[in-house]
Write an enzyme that holds these catalytic residues in place. Sequence first.
Site, PDB file in Angstrom:
ATOM      1  N   CYS A 139       7.808  11.701   2.941  1.00  0.00           N
ATOM      2  CA  CYS A 139       6.872  12.524   2.149  1.00  0.00           C
ATOM      3  C   CYS A 139       6.066  13.482   3.020  1.00  0.00           C
ATOM      4  CB  CYS A 139       5.945  11.622   1.351  1.00  0.00           C
ATOM      5  SG  CYS A 139       6.836  10.630   0.153  1.00  0.00           S
TER       6      CYS A 139
ATOM      7  N   HIS B  24      -0.026  16.281  -0.740  1.00  0.00           N
ATOM      8  CA  HIS B  24       1.226  15.669  -1.201  1.00  0.00           C
ATOM      9  C   HIS B  24       0.917  14.982  -2.525  1.00  0.00           C
ATOM     10  CE1 HIS B  24       4.678  13.232  -1.689  1.00  0.00           C
ATOM     11  NE2 HIS B  24       4.100  12.100  -1.319  1.00  0.00           N
TER      12      HIS B  24
ATOM     13  N   ASN C 146       6.276  12.234  -7.918  1.00  0.00           N
ATOM     14  CA  ASN C 146       6.310  12.324  -6.454  1.00  0.00           C
ATOM     15  C   ASN C 146       7.681  12.860  -6.042  1.00  0.00           C
ATOM     16  OD1 ASN C 146       6.436  11.898  -3.707  1.00  0.00           O
ATOM     17  ND2 ASN C 146       5.575   9.832  -3.778  1.00  0.00           N
TER      18      ASN C 146
HETATM   19  O1  UT7 Z   1       4.667   9.277  -1.342  1.00  0.00           O
HETATM   20  C1  UT7 Z   1       4.712   8.268  -0.396  1.00  0.00           C
HETATM   21  C2  UT7 Z   1       3.561   7.412  -0.470  1.00  0.00           C
HETATM   22  N1  UT7 Z   1       3.608   6.543  -1.619  1.00  0.00           N
HETATM   23  C3  UT7 Z   1       2.494   6.344  -2.271  1.00  0.00           C
HETATM   24  O2  UT7 Z   1       1.493   6.971  -1.991  1.00  0.00           O
HETATM   25  C4  UT7 Z   1       2.444   5.250  -3.322  1.00  0.00           C
HETATM   26  C5  UT7 Z   1       1.236   4.421  -3.070  1.00  0.00           C
HETATM   27  N2  UT7 Z   1       1.027   3.376  -4.047  1.00  0.00           N
HETATM   28  C6  UT7 Z   1       0.673   3.637  -5.327  1.00  0.00           C
HETATM   29  O3  UT7 Z   1       0.582   4.779  -5.742  1.00  0.00           O
HETATM   30  C7  UT7 Z   1       0.320   2.459  -6.220  1.00  0.00           C
HETATM   31  O4  UT7 Z   1       0.190   1.304  -5.435  1.00  0.00           O
HETATM   32  C8  UT7 Z   1       1.333   2.207  -7.356  1.00  0.00           C
HETATM   33  C9  UT7 Z   1       1.221   3.313  -8.377  1.00  0.00           C
HETATM   34  C10 UT7 Z   1       2.728   2.133  -6.792  1.00  0.00           C
HETATM   35  C11 UT7 Z   1       1.016   0.906  -8.073  1.00  0.00           C
HETATM   36  O5  UT7 Z   1      -0.319   0.912  -8.549  1.00  0.00           O
HETATM   37  P1  UT7 Z   1      -1.278  -0.334  -8.257  1.00  0.00           P
HETATM   38  O6  UT7 Z   1      -2.546  -0.063  -8.950  1.00  0.00           O
HETATM   39  O7  UT7 Z   1      -1.315  -0.536  -6.765  1.00  0.00           O
HETATM   40  O8  UT7 Z   1      -0.533  -1.490  -9.008  1.00  0.00           O
HETATM   41  P2  UT7 Z   1       0.063  -2.851  -8.433  1.00  0.00           P
HETATM   42  O9  UT7 Z   1       1.224  -2.608  -7.559  1.00  0.00           O
HETATM   43  O10 UT7 Z   1      -1.092  -3.622  -7.882  1.00  0.00           O
HETATM   44  O11 UT7 Z   1       0.564  -3.548  -9.759  1.00  0.00           O
HETATM   45  C12 UT7 Z   1      -0.325  -3.928 -10.827  1.00  0.00           C
HETATM   46  C13 UT7 Z   1       0.457  -4.591 -11.937  1.00  0.00           C
HETATM   47  C14 UT7 Z   1       1.419  -5.665 -11.436  1.00  0.00           C
HETATM   48  O12 UT7 Z   1       1.374  -6.724 -12.370  1.00  0.00           O
HETATM   49  P3  UT7 Z   1       0.540  -8.071 -12.026  1.00  0.00           P
HETATM   50  O13 UT7 Z   1       1.135  -8.568 -10.744  1.00  0.00           O
HETATM   51  O14 UT7 Z   1      -0.872  -7.605 -11.865  1.00  0.00           O
HETATM   52  O15 UT7 Z   1       0.780  -8.914 -13.219  1.00  0.00           O
HETATM   53  C15 UT7 Z   1       2.764  -5.008 -11.520  1.00  0.00           C
HETATM   54  O16 UT7 Z   1       3.820  -5.917 -11.738  1.00  0.00           O
HETATM   55  O17 UT7 Z   1       1.270  -3.628 -12.606  1.00  0.00           O
HETATM   56  C16 UT7 Z   1       2.617  -4.110 -12.706  1.00  0.00           C
HETATM   57  N3  UT7 Z   1       3.515  -2.963 -12.672  1.00  0.00           N
HETATM   58  C17 UT7 Z   1       3.871  -2.261 -13.773  1.00  0.00           C
HETATM   59  N4  UT7 Z   1       3.548  -2.396 -15.064  1.00  0.00           N
HETATM   60  C18 UT7 Z   1       4.063  -1.484 -15.912  1.00  0.00           C
HETATM   61  C19 UT7 Z   1       4.120  -2.399 -11.588  1.00  0.00           C
HETATM   62  N5  UT7 Z   1       4.859  -1.342 -11.964  1.00  0.00           N
HETATM   63  C20 UT7 Z   1       4.711  -1.230 -13.299  1.00  0.00           C
HETATM   64  C21 UT7 Z   1       5.212  -0.328 -14.254  1.00  0.00           C
HETATM   65  N6  UT7 Z   1       4.858  -0.495 -15.544  1.00  0.00           N
HETATM   66  N7  UT7 Z   1       6.023   0.710 -13.919  1.00  0.00           N
END
Ligand code: UT7
Length: 323
Positions: A113, A250, A280
């Site tokens: 990225c 980004h 992204n």
């Molecule tokens: O470009 C390169 C760099 N990449 C990035 O900058 C990405 C960085 N990370 C992020 O943007 C975020 O961490 C995400 C958007 C990927 C995830 O957001 P988050 O607030 O960190 O969520 P999380 O991973 O802590 O997940 C929260 C909950 C989980 O459920 P439990 O364990 O709390 O029951 C996940 O299983 O959301 C669940 N979850 C989803 N639910 C519905 C994960 N993906 C999804 C989904 N739809 N697509």
Amino acid sequence: MIRSVVRGYGAALPKRVMTNRDLEDIVETSDEWIVQRTGITQRYIAGEGETTASLGEQAARAALDNAGLTPDDIDLVLVATSTPDNTFPATAVDIQRRLGMNHGYAFDMQAVCSGFVYAMATADLHIRGGMARRALVIGAETFSRILDWKDRTTCVLFGDGAGALVLEAEEGTGTTADRGVLTAQLRSDGAHKDKLYVDGGPSSTGTVGHLRMEGREVFKHAVGMITDVIEGAFEATGTTADDLDWLVPHQANRRIIDGSAKKLGIPSEKVVVTVDLHGNTSAASIPLALSVACADGRIKKGDLVMLEAMGGGFTWGSVLVRW
Ligand code: UT7
């Protein structure tokens, strides 16, 4: 001193739009979750015949048109991508061929990225070093082809597209009043290799592999890394957040963009956001966002524009440009 001045911009997106609602039919997710956690509402997905090279070519042609130049005027084609059409040769030489260029030189850069920021920094060095007078700097990706469409934690985040800038050597005075690239700050830390990677490759599995990410871990590091390189750019040039006309980050996640801008004291009106429409697009996200903000008249000649990115590796970096 020589400066690398932006002469033109261009972008290309695949024909097909995939909305969050469309994704609800593919994995267990919801429009509400995706919007709330990322700010993304839709992304573009490459179809048959649309590849990183074809999108890159389209963006390059648009940037040349915008600059009033032709492929004959270009010495260097630099493509930032992690999703090349082939393992080799470089996508850049394919774009060179598609543009009908058989002069100059072309190569790819791979910093995920952060690829476009790395490519801008590299093109600037080639121009200031006298190796090239005019460069096409392209960010082009088809991440849809390396996504695991069964993994809801990643497949909802990414999209495809390409963007390009034409840079040209111009004599400057050496002050921040000059047009062109004023500084570039690049960093990486391979200790984080396993937090965002593709689980395949020519020399390991012999397969292309799929993107794997520990999203929460990446998120935890993002704001600190981004603010580090932006502050580095301010320090290197004696500028401050108040001097900036635009921050073009980004486009990974609206929350990361807002968090970084807030920490740096950059008001949201000065931040270009396109993650809602493009998702992204990795190395393509900055030139896509730049194209939108140039085309709608926000970014104008003479504006001070900060580009920043953070991604797999980890890699991160910033480029400060007087437009
Ligand atoms: O470009 C390169 C760099 N990449 C990035 O900058 C990405 C960085 N990370 C992020 O943007 C975020 O961490 C995400 C958007 C990927 C995830 O957001 P988050 O607030 O960190 O969520 P999380 O991973 O802590 O997940 C929260 C909950 C989980 O459920 P439990 O364990 O709390 O029951 C996940 O299983 O959301 C669940 N979850 C989803 N639910 C519905 C994960 N993906 C999804 C989904 N739809 N697509």
